[in-house]
Enzyme design. Structure first.
Site, PDB file in Angstrom:
ATOM      1  N   HIS A 133      46.034  35.076  38.119  1.00 55.64           N
ATOM      2  CA  HIS A 133      46.567  34.871  39.366  1.00 55.64           C
ATOM      3  C   HIS A 133      47.486  36.154  39.943  1.00 55.64           C
ATOM      4  CE1 HIS A 133      47.515  31.536  42.800  1.00 55.64           C
ATOM      5  NE2 HIS A 133      47.590  32.769  43.338  1.00 55.64           N
ATOM      6  N   ARG A 146      41.705  28.893  45.317  1.00 57.39           N
ATOM      7  CA  ARG A 146      42.353  28.203  44.438  1.00 57.39           C
ATOM      8  C   ARG A 146      41.446  27.630  43.204  1.00 57.39           C
ATOM      9  NH1 ARG A 146      46.519  30.236  45.804  1.00 57.39           N
ATOM     10  NH2 ARG A 146      48.150  29.531  47.067  1.00 57.39           N
TER      11      ARG A 146
HETATM   12  C1  OXD Z   1      49.539  32.728  47.831  1.00 54.91           C
HETATM   13  C2  OXD Z   1      49.074  33.093  46.437  1.00 54.91           C
HETATM   14  O1  OXD Z   1      49.118  31.674  48.288  1.00 54.91           O
HETATM   15  O2  OXD Z   1      49.560  33.959  45.905  1.00 54.91           O
HETATM   16  O3  OXD Z   1      50.061  33.668  48.447  1.00 54.91           O
HETATM   17  O4  OXD Z   1      48.340  32.299  45.703  1.00 54.91           O
END
Ligand code: OXD
Length: 309
Positions: A272, A224
């Protein structure tokens, strides 16, 4: 059985069609802000609004439409004892392995140099990759990243991991606990962060960690954005502590236009996309679990609210 689909996906019908086909006896309802209370039994959620929990106090469980539950657990309105099930792989580990193998080969096989050489019509082989010079360390090694670790090990890279509890994976050196973190970092040149985001791990990718890596190390962050202290990364890249960073996740997504990461010569960034949720696989996994629950069976993937993942 009434089940809500709660997601910012602009085309929820694509999900509902698959969900209805997999579990036709259930009543599937797309949540929207004006929906009156439904007395739903379950909800499939991604970034749900707080009102969901006020309007649907009878929910028996939530199924998260992703692997990470950090955003969900941050919601103050989330009932404390409501069981939450996260996605377990559901096609993500193969995507993650492919992404990581690609990004690592880019670096260890000098691919940017070859792209430049092509522009200039230069036929010149760069020194071959000496795998022992590129030990790879996974910070966190859960469902989504284990396939990548095994494949990298098959490709004869030295692979290790650090996690809260020790892992038993053939040929992968497992470090655990805070006291083994310095040894793990010392023996890692490509650091891949796949930790869950919790209050303990937020900001863990920082200057103190970077300086424990060998010189010319590489950071790959697919955990993250909030794991990373952005200014510390910029300083580590500028000072040469880190050779390069590959970032797929950011504290603010989409990454703001004026953000210095966009144009940094030592940063490769992607939006992402390393391991997105796949509809068919996700529907299969969640509906199988709903069928198992209906038969009174226990199911896997429940989030430990204490640990935060
Ligand atoms: C998840 C993401 O948590 O795609 O699945 O970040």
């Amino acid at each position: 059985m009434k089940i809500l689909f709660v997601s910012p996906d602009p085309k929820p019908q694509r999900w509902i069609t698959l969900l209805q086909a997999a579990l036709p006896d259930a009543q599937w309802i797309v949540w929207h802000a004006d929906l009156p209370p439904q007395q739903a039994d379950y909800a499939l959620v991604w970034q749900p609004p707080a009102e969901l929990f006020e309007r649907e106090p009878g929910l028996k469980a939530l199924f998260n439409l992703g692997a990470g539950v950090d955003a969900l657990l941050r919601l103050p309105a989330l009932p404390r004892t409501l069981p939450i099930y996260r996605l377990e792989d559901a096609g993500m580990s193969a995507q993650m392995a492919e992404y990581l193998l690609h990004q690592i080969a880019e670096i260890t096989r000098s691919m940017p140099v070859y792209r430049q050489q092509q522009q200039q019509q230069i036929w010149k082989m760069q020194p071959p990759c000496r795998r022992h010079e590129w030990p790879i360390g996974f910070l966190g090694l859960g469902h989504i990243s284990q396939k990548a670790a095994r494949l990298l090990q098959l490709l004869e890279y030295p692979v290790s991991c650090w996690s809260r509890s020790p892992k038993q994976l053939d040929g992968i050196h497992s470090y655990s606990d805070d006291n083994e973190l310095p040894a793990f970092l010392k023996n890692t040149r490509i650091l891949i962060n796949t930790l869950p985001l919790t209050p303990e791990t937020a900001g863990c990718l920082n200057q103190s960690l970077f300086t424990q890596l060998p010189p010319n190390s590489v950071l790959i962050n697919v955990g993250r954005g909030q794991h990373l202290q952005e200014q510390d990364l910029l300083s580590a890249l500028d000072s040469g502590t880190l050779q390069q960073a590959v970032l797929d996740v950011f504290a603010t997504e989409p990454l703001p236009a004026e953000h210095p990461f966009w144009k940094h010569p030592k940063i490769t960034l992607t939006p992402h996309m390393s391991a997105p949720t796949l509809r068919e696989e996700t529907v299969r996994q969640i509906t199988d679990k709903l069928k198992a629950l209906a038969q009174g069976l226990t199911i896997t993937g429940e989030v430990d609210r204490q640990r935060g993942y």
